[in-house]
Design a protein around this motif. Structure first.
Motif, PDB file in Angstrom:
ATOM      1  N   ASP A  96       0.979  -1.117  -0.171  1.00  0.00           N
ATOM      2  CA  ASP A  96       0.002   0.019   0.243  1.00  0.00           C
ATOM      3  C   ASP A  96       0.972   1.528  -0.062  1.00  0.00           C
TER       4      ASP A  96
ATOM      5  N   ASP B 163      -1.923  -2.296   6.054  1.00  0.00           N
ATOM      6  CA  ASP B 163      -1.463  -2.312   7.664  1.00  0.00           C
ATOM      7  C   ASP B 163      -2.799  -1.735   7.821  1.00  0.00           C
ATOM      8  N   GLY B 164      -4.003  -1.476   7.002  1.00  0.00           N
ATOM      9  CA  GLY B 164      -4.944  -1.032   7.255  1.00  0.00           C
ATOM     10  C   GLY B 164      -6.211  -2.086   7.264  1.00  0.00           C
TER      11      GLY B 164
ATOM     12  N   ASN C 254      -8.850  -2.504   5.098  1.00  0.00           N
ATOM     13  CA  ASN C 254      -7.947  -2.981   3.925  1.00  0.00           C
ATOM     14  C   ASN C 254      -7.387  -3.373   3.219  1.00  0.00           C
ATOM     15  N   ASP C 255      -6.592  -3.967   4.099  1.00  0.00           N
ATOM     16  CA  ASP C 255      -5.515  -5.262   3.278  1.00  0.00           C
ATOM     17  C   ASP C 255      -5.689  -6.409   4.211  1.00  0.00           C
TER      18      ASP C 255
HETATM   19 MG   LIG Z   1      -3.957   2.258   3.941  1.00  0.00          MG
END
Ligand SMILES: [Mg+2]
Ligand SMILES: Nc1ncnc2c1ncn2[C@@H]1O[C@H](COP(=O)(O)OP(=O)(O)OP(=O)(O)O)[C@@H](O)[C@H]1O
Length: 886
Positions: free
Chosen positions: A325, A583-584, A586-587
């Protein structure tokens, strides 16, 4: 209660059966159940000495040899038998010591890692280790999470689970809460979320019906045994060992028969051929691999890379393509709010006020304590403090939370005059689509901000006089109110890291939820060549052409969590090894989908949980170190393999051959074993060796064909040479039995161990590459031990040695020198002629591999009582006989 049973029942019946309720269990009751049923785990990670020892003793060859030695003791060769026994014990001890040490490292690794989930205890959300879940616990599910136990769902919001690990079906199943008919197959239990599956969309709540080995996943995982998943490399090594075992089997069988036919005593012939077989097979190979992985993991930890399982190290070294990302990896990630601009693009504080109102950060006394990074950055800005009085005039009535698909967040607010309005903020592309009119000046301002690589979010409002709640469907006919601009500058050190990764042959591609122009600008600033930028919409439209799109695209922008996973899967399908760094929230799904999921210590919990490797610093340099680390281990283990296939192999082969022509044995069985033990000891230092940069310049690939060719090419050189040595011993030194055996012992040990200096590098001449001191010391030291042994008086006599004439050592020096030169020439030609296969074979991961990998989170130090009971309140616990004890 099994998932299939629970699925047929209504929610209230399930609660009754489980002795639980919507509030979850009480703290004490949960603890009681945990004591009764044991942890929610399918494996233990405790390093236990006995199984390790057993795996050392399991070798049929060793057993056969031991039995023969005992038999020979009864036939009057007691001292020989004792010597063989002592050497065998030392060999087993050596393997055991190394394997056990590695197991302890793995144990320490496991105990430092926690996998957690949120449960209701007495109605309050609590974070607990997944291994502490018990039947009756009410559990929260969110995007990207691995379902921690078999759950009967109580509530769902667009929940979809990827159940491929259990059913092989890659299309996620939509979940609901209504019961299903009895006899419904596992894949269609829509009102259950099954342990080990992954939440691909939405969120939900469920009550645990079965955990650990009683759950469907647990049953499968336990069926696979306690083994860790194997890397490609380990599987390859297994095949290689088999190859050697076959060669050894054929060879020793032949030697035995020939020796018996030549009227040598049967028991001696048997001992001799078995010792040759032991010398041929790489018994220490597993120990060398585990020891290098273990020491590799410690080295990586020092350079801030934490692997959750030892085998991840090798996966890291294999990476061909890295998806990352953008935020925080390529950029600083410490978002700073810069300015607020009105619809006409000029400075204006109103969007800031609206942004603070439409905000999900958890605040305490006007400071952000946690939440979405953009929201936190807004609160932390100095300008936010000035807005406090204005903020106090509003009251929030409702929220539609941010999600990564909509890329919007909305709130319904009422001011002190009773006017209600919806405030929406989000990605400009999404928001502008929903606005009634956009001033041309606003577009110009936006484009300028994107082009300079800033992160921008847009703010809009809508009057909603008589409404008291909100849904995402209300997000239309908005009035554009302005933009908020954040600074997220590229990380200076990322530039160097990207170059390093490129030099390592790793292709880096960016997957970001942010805008395409911003992403391209950041990449350009960092010197990452951008061939093409694609967006989430392009991916949706690509259909069958996704593979092609993938090949020509470096940056994917405005992608949803599902897109990220889709890209990772498509890339893996081309046979490349794919790492994903994110790291989110969303990942998380993409982290699960990758061969190696990488996250950072500061990441969202689901992301950390999904990852195989954690970076203690979000820095691509740290990752490059990790990739290097994986490749070093591969390169060094390869040295051990090549050693085993060349000189060691050749020596044993020649010794076997010589036994046909000589009236006596070229080496006593005990001497062969001792020779092998000393050689193995010197090999144990290989993991510490230095690695030439060119050896780690490419992703590693296991190539059995290469090893076979190396063996066929180098083996004969070694043998040719050995026979020359035999000639010298017989005709120059006129050696009798003892002298011959002593000379051959010293010479073979010297050539076998010293050839490492040639084999360990592809460089010619070999001394252009410098060996590590422990390894150089080990090789030279062991050679010296071998040379000194014949002079140890009584010991030498027992071992069947006799002091060598001084001239022998002169000859030895010459022999070693000529041998090394010969091998060097052979090596030169081998690498000139050898062509690696052009296209790497696609990775073949068995379904079991995935189950084992995912099962790693359900491990505890010790697996106490058998899991798989039904807990019923008040009733005694019933043992489920189908489930084996832990
Ligand atoms: Mg992110
Ligand atoms: N709190 C928020 N409020 C409004 N909009 C937001 C918020 N957070 C993110 N956005 C918008 O949604 C977009 C996508 O965010 P998402 O978290 O999916 O990816 P990202 O974190 O921006 O990128 P990356 O994938 O590189 O980490 C952002 O670029 C931003 O425009």
């Amino acid at each position: 209660m099994t998932a299939a049973e629970a699925a047929t029942l209504g929610v209230s019946d399930v609660f009754t059966r489980l002795g639980s309720g919507p509030e979850g269990l009480g703290k004490d009751e949960a603890a009681r159940r945990l004591r009764v049923v044991g942890p929610n785990a399918v494996r233990s990670y405790r390093a236990r000495p006995w199984p390790v020892l057993w795996s050392q003793l399991r070798s049929p060859l060793l057993l056969l040899l031991a039995v023969t030695a005992v038999a020979s003791a009864f036939l009057g060769q007691a001292s020989d038998a004792v010597i063989i026994g002592v050497i065998l014990v030392a060999s087993v001890g050596l393997g055991f010591f190394n394997e056990y040490k590695a197991a302890r490292t793995a144990e320490a690794l496991h105990s430092s890692i926690r996998h957690r989930c949120v449960v209701l205890r007495d109605g309050h959300p609590r974070t607990v280790d997944v291994t502490e879940l018990v039947p009756g616990d009410v559990v929260d599910l969110q995007l990207g999470q691995v379902v921690p136990a078999d759950l009967r769902l109580l509530a769902v919001a667009g929940l979809e689970c990827d159940e491929s690990v259990l059913t092989g079906e890659s299309v996620p199943t939509e979940k609901s809460t209504g019961p299903v008919a009895a006899g419904t197959p596992l894949a269609e239990l829509t009102c259950c979320a099954l342990m080990g599956t992954v939440v691909r969309a939405g969120s939900g709540t469920g009550v645990v019906t079965a955990a650990g080995g009683a759950a469907e996943f647990g049953r499968i995982a336990q069926g696979l045994g306690e083994h860790q998943p194997e890397t490609e490399f380990q599987t390859g090594l297994g095949k290689f060992s088999m190859l050697l075992v076959q060669v050894a089997g054929a060879l020793t069988g032949a030697i035995f028969i020939i020796n018996v036919a030549l009227h040598k005593p049967v028991i001696t012939a048997l001992l001799f051929s078995l010792s040759i077989a032991v010398g041929l097979t790489p018994q220490l190979l597993p120990a060398v691999v585990s020891a290098s992985l273990a020491s590799g993991s410690r080295q990586l930890a020092r350079s801030k890379v934490l692997v959750k399982r030892l085998v991840c190290i090798e996966d890291l070294g294999d990476v061909d393509v890295l998806f990352t990302d953008k935020t925080g990896t390529l950029t600083e990630g410490s978002l700073r709010f810069m300015r607020s601009a009105g619809p006409d693009g000029t400075a204006d504080d109103e969007p800031l006020l609206l942004g603070l109102l439409c905000n999900e950060a958890v605040t305490e006394n006007g400071r952000a304590a946690g939440g979405n990074p953009l929201d936190v950055a807004l609160w932390d800005s100095p300008a936010a403090a000035g807005q406090q009085p204005a903020l106090a005039r509003y009251r929030r009535l409702g929220t539609v939370p941010f999600d990564h698909e909509r890329r919007l967040v909305s709130v319904l607010d009422e001011d002190d005059a009773g006017n209600r309005m919806m405030i929406t903020k989000g990605a400009p592309e999404e928001l502008l689509k929903r606005c009634t009119a956009i001033p041309a000046a606003a577009r110009t301002a936006l484009d300028a901000e994107f082009a300079s690589g800033n992160r921008v979010i847009a703010v809009a409002t809508r009057e909603m006089p008589s409404v008291s709640s909100l849904t995402a469907a209300d997000e239309h006919d908005l009035t554009f109110r302005g933009i908020l601009v954040f600074l997220d500058p590229p990380k200076p050190e990322a530039r160097e890291a990207l170059q390093r990764l490129a030099r390592l042959g790793v292709t880096v591609k960016v997957l970001t939820g942010d805008n395409a122009v911003v992403a391209a600008k950041v990449c350009a600033d960092l010197g990452l060549p951008v061939s093409q930028v694609a967006t989430g919409a392009d991916i949706d439209n690509a259909g069958d052409q996704l593979g092609e799109l993938l090949a020509r695209t470096t940056v994917f922008a405005r992608v949803s969590p599902e897109h990220k996973a889709q890209i990772v899967r498509a890339q893996r399908a081309t046979g490349t090894d794919v790492a994903f760094l994110g790291d989110g929230v969303n990942d998380a799904i993409a982290l699960h989908a990758a061969d190696v999921g990488i996250s950072v210590d500061s990441a969202a919990d689901v992301a950390k949980d999904a990852a195989d490797v954690l970076l203690l610093e979000k820095d691509l340099n740290v990752l490059a170190d990790g990739v290097m680390g994986g490749r070093r281990i591969f390169a060094n283990t390869m040295k051990y393999v090549l050693m085993g296939t060349s000189s060691n192999f050749g020596n044993m082969f020649s010794a076997a051959g010589a036994s046909i022509f000589l009236k006596f044995l070229p080496m006593l069985p005990s001497q062969i074993l001792l020779n092998n033990l000393l050689y193995d000891t010197s090999q144990l230092a290989i993991p510490t060796d230095n690695v030439d940069p060119e050896q780690v310049a490419q992703p590693t690939r296991w190539d059995l064909g290469f090893i076979r060719k190396f063996m066929l090419f180098m083996g004969p050189i070694s043998s040719l040479f050995d026979f020359t040595t035999f000639g010298i011993m017989l005709w120059v030194f006129h050696a009798g039995e003892r002298l011959f055996q002593t000379g051959w012992f010293v010479e073979s040990l010297a050539t076998q161990t010293l050839v490492i200096f040639v084999i360990r590098t592809r460089r010619v001449p070999f001394f252009r590459s410098v060996a590590s001191s422990p390894m150089a010391l080990a090789a030279v030291g062991i050679t010296a031990v071998g040379a000194v042994l014949p002079y140890t008086g009584h010991l030498a006599y027992i071992l069947g040695f006799q002091p060598l004439p001084g001239a022998f050592f002169l000859a030895l020096a010459g022999i070693v020198a000529v041998y090394l030169v010969l091998v060097e020439i052979g090596k030169y030609w081998f690498y000139r002629l050898y062509r690696a296969p052009a296209a790497p074979k696609p990775r073949h991961r068995t379904p079991g591999h995935r189950v084992r990998r995912r099962a790693a989170r359900f491990t505890v130090h010790t697996l106490h009582p058998a899991r798989g009971h039904n807990v019923s309140p008040g009733k005694p616990v019933k043992q489920d006989s189908k489930v084996p004890a832990g």
